[in-house]
Design an enzyme around this catalytic site. Structure first.
Site, PDB file in Angstrom:
ATOM      1  N   ASP A 169       7.869  22.153 -25.019  1.00 27.83           N
ATOM      2  CA  ASP A 169       7.949  20.911 -24.669  1.00 27.83           C
ATOM      3  C   ASP A 169       9.137  20.674 -23.631  1.00 27.83           C
ATOM      4  OD1 ASP A 169       7.846  18.123 -24.138  1.00 27.83           O
ATOM      5  OD2 ASP A 169       7.067  17.838 -26.405  1.00 27.83           O
TER       6      ASP A 169
ATOM      7  N   GLU B 139      12.129  13.241   0.763  1.00 27.61           N
ATOM      8  CA  GLU B 139      10.975  12.643  -0.072  1.00 27.61           C
ATOM      9  C   GLU B 139       9.476  13.103   0.474  1.00 27.61           C
ATOM     10  OE1 GLU B 139      10.568  10.568  -2.646  1.00 27.61           O
ATOM     11  OE2 GLU B 139       8.575   9.820  -2.338  1.00 27.61           O
TER      12      GLU B 139
ATOM     13  N   ARG C 250       1.199   0.663  15.468  1.00 24.08           N
ATOM     14  CA  ARG C 250       0.848   0.570  13.847  1.00 24.08           C
ATOM     15  C   ARG C 250       1.409  -0.700  13.381  1.00 24.08           C
ATOM     16  NH1 ARG C 250       5.400   4.287  10.931  1.00 24.08           N
ATOM     17  NH2 ARG C 250       4.255   3.810   9.065  1.00 24.08           N
TER      18      ARG C 250
ATOM     19  N   HIS D 203      14.830  12.468  13.135  1.00 25.91           N
ATOM     20  CA  HIS D 203      13.601  12.750  13.899  1.00 25.91           C
ATOM     21  C   HIS D 203      12.897  11.236  13.718  1.00 25.91           C
ATOM     22  CE1 HIS D 203      11.483  15.153  10.811  1.00 25.91           C
ATOM     23  NE2 HIS D 203      11.048  13.914  10.497  1.00 25.91           N
ATOM     24  N   HIS D 204      12.779  10.514  12.653  1.00 27.00           N
ATOM     25  CA  HIS D 204      12.118   9.232  12.475  1.00 27.00           C
ATOM     26  C   HIS D 204      12.726   8.138  13.260  1.00 27.00           C
ATOM     27  CE1 HIS D 204      10.245  10.733   8.799  1.00 27.00           C
ATOM     28  NE2 HIS D 204      11.031  11.459   8.553  1.00 27.00           N
TER      29      HIS D 204
ATOM     30  N   TRP E 296       7.503  -0.296   4.178  1.00 22.11           N
ATOM     31  CA  TRP E 296       7.913   0.175   2.842  1.00 22.11           C
ATOM     32  C   TRP E 296       9.378   0.895   3.417  1.00 22.11           C
ATOM     33  CZ3 TRP E 296       9.134   5.408   1.614  1.00 22.11           C
ATOM     34  CH2 TRP E 296       9.132   6.420   2.553  1.00 22.11           C
TER      35      TRP E 296
ATOM     36  N   HIS F 138      13.067  11.758   4.429  1.00 21.24           N
ATOM     37  CA  HIS F 138      12.491  12.862   4.786  1.00 21.24           C
ATOM     38  C   HIS F 138      12.409  14.099   3.498  1.00 21.24           C
ATOM     39  CE1 HIS F 138      10.337  15.307   7.564  1.00 21.24           C
ATOM     40  NE2 HIS F 138      10.718  15.979   7.101  1.00 21.24           N
TER      41      HIS F 138
ATOM     42  N   LYS G 191       3.945  30.211   4.576  1.00 23.13           N
ATOM     43  CA  LYS G 191       3.211  29.916   3.393  1.00 23.13           C
ATOM     44  C   LYS G 191       1.675  29.998   3.760  1.00 23.13           C
ATOM     45  CE  LYS G 191       6.189  27.024   0.770  1.00 23.13           C
ATOM     46  NZ  LYS G 191       5.912  27.543  -0.504  1.00 23.13           N
TER      47      LYS G 191
ATOM     48  N   SER H 129      -0.637  27.441  -4.287  1.00 20.98           N
ATOM     49  CA  SER H 129      -0.284  29.083  -4.529  1.00 20.98           C
ATOM     50  C   SER H 129      -0.793  29.373  -5.687  1.00 20.98           C
ATOM     51  CB  SER H 129       1.148  29.176  -4.451  1.00 20.98           C
ATOM     52  OG  SER H 129       1.644  28.657  -3.145  1.00 20.98           O
TER      53      SER H 129
ATOM     54  N   SER I 232      13.252   6.499 -13.177  1.00 21.41           N
ATOM     55  CA  SER I 232      12.072   7.338 -13.793  1.00 21.41           C
ATOM     56  C   SER I 232      12.136   8.654 -12.978  1.00 21.41           C
ATOM     57  CB  SER I 232      10.802   6.377 -13.481  1.00 21.41           C
ATOM     58  OG  SER I 232       9.538   7.249 -13.724  1.00 21.41           O
ATOM     59  N   SER I 233      11.856   8.675 -11.680  1.00 24.15           N
ATOM     60  CA  SER I 233      12.086  10.009 -10.950  1.00 24.15           C
ATOM     61  C   SER I 233      13.320  10.740 -11.256  1.00 24.15           C
ATOM     62  CB  SER I 233      12.133   9.598  -9.513  1.00 24.15           C
ATOM     63  OG  SER I 233      10.879   9.096  -9.132  1.00 24.15           O
TER      64      SER I 233
ATOM     65  N   HIS J 205       0.877  -1.227  -0.034  1.00 23.10           N
ATOM     66  CA  HIS J 205       0.010   0.015   0.133  1.00 23.10           C
ATOM     67  C   HIS J 205       0.875   1.022   0.034  1.00 23.10           C
ATOM     68  CE1 HIS J 205      -2.973   2.827   1.213  1.00 23.10           C
ATOM     69  NE2 HIS J 205      -2.127   3.439   2.243  1.00 23.10           N
TER      70      HIS J 205
ATOM     71  N   TYR K 260       9.071  16.002   1.379  1.00 25.27           N
ATOM     72  CA  TYR K 260       8.825  17.336   0.702  1.00 25.27           C
ATOM     73  C   TYR K 260       8.608  17.067  -0.641  1.00 25.27           C
ATOM     74  CZ  TYR K 260       9.091  18.727   5.440  1.00 25.27           C
ATOM     75  OH  TYR K 260       8.964  18.919   6.671  1.00 25.27           O
TER      76      TYR K 260
ATOM     77  N   THR L 154       6.725  26.971   6.830  1.00 27.54           N
ATOM     78  CA  THR L 154       5.597  26.425   6.407  1.00 27.54           C
ATOM     79  C   THR L 154       4.434  27.472   7.039  1.00 27.54           C
ATOM     80  OG1 THR L 154       6.391  24.105   6.582  1.00 27.54           O
ATOM     81  CG2 THR L 154       4.099  24.509   6.640  1.00 27.54           C
TER      82      THR L 154
END
Lengths: 35, 547
Positions: free
Chosen positions: B115, B264, B459, B311-312, B151, B262, B340, B277, B178-179, B86, B266, B337
């Site tokens: 293009d 990732e 979890r 922090h993870h 994951w 991390h 924003k 925006s 790809s990314s 998932h 963002y 943040t």
């Protein structure tokens, strides 16, 4: 649209630099782990 | 057929895209071989929505299992596979390709380019993805089943996977390639192909946020690739990068993974900031408040994203100085943040607001993403994180930033731009129904998970203590209701693609500004073949004069 060779070259050079940066990060992880 | 193919080939270069009327095979070949940014944007978006639905079905299996304590429907090992797949499907197949699809469609049109800079690389980058995900999902049928270690793929647990491990690792490498190719294409296009007069600080915010996201991708994805390559060599080639018995360190994997992971986070939210925006000024009929500060805030968030990874993993044990550093660095992210969110609210202040569907989803984003941000601040507090870590509170937090955050922004963007893409207005009543249905049920789905986490429910488990039953049932009801509502969206979009509906004007929205609105609706197959002369009124980066 006529091909703009200067733009094409600039695009390829920019892309090549970015590919090198990405490969650099990949290699750097291995180097840091083998220290 | 060969005649049709020839005609199609001719069309492709001179008159427009091949359609089904030219024959089925030429039509298929158009999509396989296309180098057109609009075609590839469409392919990315369809792929993304497909993956969101596959990942959604997996989440329903998870939520069905959690409707009661004890084992209900699935084997615990299969449950773990669902948890893992998932996440991988939603992150790498749903959200990221969704944003890449939007970048494909909109970045060239917003900066006046014909293009993307590397169209064939663009084609390659997309067509890697279906094969990567076919390989990833095929692991459900191999010996030992799919990947089941989450994951995050922490060793040593992940190294006990069955035959799924090498397939998952190869699939992740392909997604990474790809990314990275997509990101390089975006950077090169933005740096080299802007129309004359479109200076960097005049670019639309969506382009800016994508430029910064692309840099994050180029820096972060190779790190993930390195980490999973090392897992592969640890498993099959006798290395001990992450095995203490050979001098390695399993915790080092967590550091490397989150050094990718991390940024990732963002990568999955900065383009959303750009979308919001773009939409809020349109429907507030005012220029974006604090354009420059938005750009600098985005860059600040990107920089900070590289210095907060641990922090993870507060609970793995690290020096107090390390915990303090990562706690304060994480809290610093609240500053840009906050800039924003303040700017979005200030843009709406005294605006002539209307609430069409894209605006509703953008406002839902601002409110609900901020809720996810607040729970993120709670998790950043090291001593409190020891309580929250690995509980459903974390699940609630990241789903608030990713679903009513990232996914709502993709939905908002599709509603906002689909009249430009198809030339047809979507059904506004259905759109509004879709928003309110989604906004209600997404909170029924995820808000109770905060309470479950604070009460101590871990979890990634298929079973739980009986006192958690009620909130789990509420959450599961929300999941099924939210999922069903998305078919309204799909119906609405298919109607647009079929051309059924009111014809869209070129400007589409009264308050819309930007080069994409200066071309016809639907946007011609080729736009800005010669760079446009930019009307200053189309520049969205207008300094605020009435504040």
């Amino acid at each position: 649209m006529p091909e703009d060779k200067a733009l094409r070259r600039r695009n390829l050079v920019t892309a090549a630099v970015l590919v090198a940066v990405a490969l650099g990060f990949y290699v750097a992880i291995f180097i840091s782990m083998s220290g | 057929m060969s005649h049709a193919h020839e005609a199609g080939h001719d069309d492709h270069h001179h008159h427009g895209p091949v359609t089904l009327k030219d024959g089925f095979f030429p039509w298929i070949m158009r999509w396989v071989s296309t180098t057109n940014h609009k075609d590839l944007g469409t392919l990315y978006l369809i792929f993304s929505l497909t993956m969101l639905f596959i990942g959604g079905v997996m989440s329903l299996i998870i939520r069905a299992e959690l409707t009661g304590p004890g084992i209900q429907f699935v084997d615990p090992d299969f449950y773990n596979q669902m948890i893992t797949l998932h996440a991988l499907v939603m992150i790498f197949g749903g959200v990221m390709p969704g944003f890449v699809g939007l970048a494909n469609w909109m970045v060239p049109m917003m900066i006046g380019a014909s293009d993307l800079a590397l169209p064939r690389v663009n084609n390659w980058g997309f067509w890697i993805l279906p094969f990567a995900f076919a390989m990833l999902l095929s692991t459900l049928f191999v010996n030992g089943g799919g990947p089941a270690a989450g994951w995050t793929m922490y060793p040593p647990l992940v190294l006990q996977s069955g035959d799924s491990l090498p397939l998952m690792i190869f699939a992740i490498h392909m997604m990474g390639i790809s990314s990275i190719t997509g990101a390089i294409n975006v950077v090169v296009t933005i740096l080299n192909m802007r129309a004359p007069g479109m200076t960097l600080l005049k670019m639309p915010l969506f382009v800016w946020t994508w430029l910064i996201t692309a840099y994050l991708l180029i820096a972060a994805m190779p790190v993930l690739a390195g980490a999973v390559t090392m897992l592969l060599t640890d498993r099959y080639f006798g290395t001990t990068f992450f095995s203490a018995t050979g001098g390695g360190d399993p915790v080092m994997f967590q550091h490397i993974f989150w050094f990718f992971g991390h940024p990732e986070v963002y990568i999955m939210i900065l383009p959303a900031f750009g979308i919001v925006s773009t939409i809020i000024p349109t429907f507030a009929r005012k220029p974006l408040f604090g354009y420059d500060s938005m750009v600098y805030a985005t860059a600040s968030i990107a920089f900070l994203s590289f210095i907060v990874w641990a922090h993870h993993m507060f609970t793995v044990g690290m020096p107090v100085a390390g915990e303090l550093f990562f706690m304060f660095a994480t809290m610093l992210i609240a500053v840009p943040t906050g800039v924003k969110v303040f700017n979005w609210v200030a843009t709406m202040w005294r605006g002539a607001m209307t609430f069409e569907t894209p605006m509703l989803f953008a406002l839902g984003f601002v409110f609900l993403f901020s809720l996810g941000g607040f729970s993120g601040l709670m998790l950043a507090i090291t001593p409190a994180d020891f309580q929250y870590h690995d509980t459903y509170f974390v699940v609630a937090h990241f789903h608030y930033v990713l679903v009513p955050g990232a996914v709502f922004s993709i939905i908002a963007a599709i509603y906002y731009w689909i009249p430009k893409w198809t030339g047809v207005m979507y059904n506004e009543a259905l759109g509004k129904f879709h928003f309110w249905w989604s906004a209600v049920w997404i909170n029924v789905l995820f808000f109770p998970q905060h309470f479950l986490g604070l009460a101590g429910m871990p979890r990634r488990i298929p079973d739980y203590a009986t006192q958690f039953t009620e909130f789990n049932v509420i959450s599961s009801v929300g999941a099924f209701a939210f999922f069903i509502g998305q078919f309204v969206f799909i119906y609405n979009m298919i109607q647009c693609m079929r051309g059924a509906g009111q014809k869209a004007t070129d400007r589409v929205w009264e308050g819309a500004r930007g080069l994409e609105w200066t071309v016809a609706s639907p946007a011609p197959y080729h736009t800005f073949e010669t760079p446009p002369t930019i009307d200053p009124r189309e520049i969205t980066a207008v300094p605020e004069k009435h504040a």
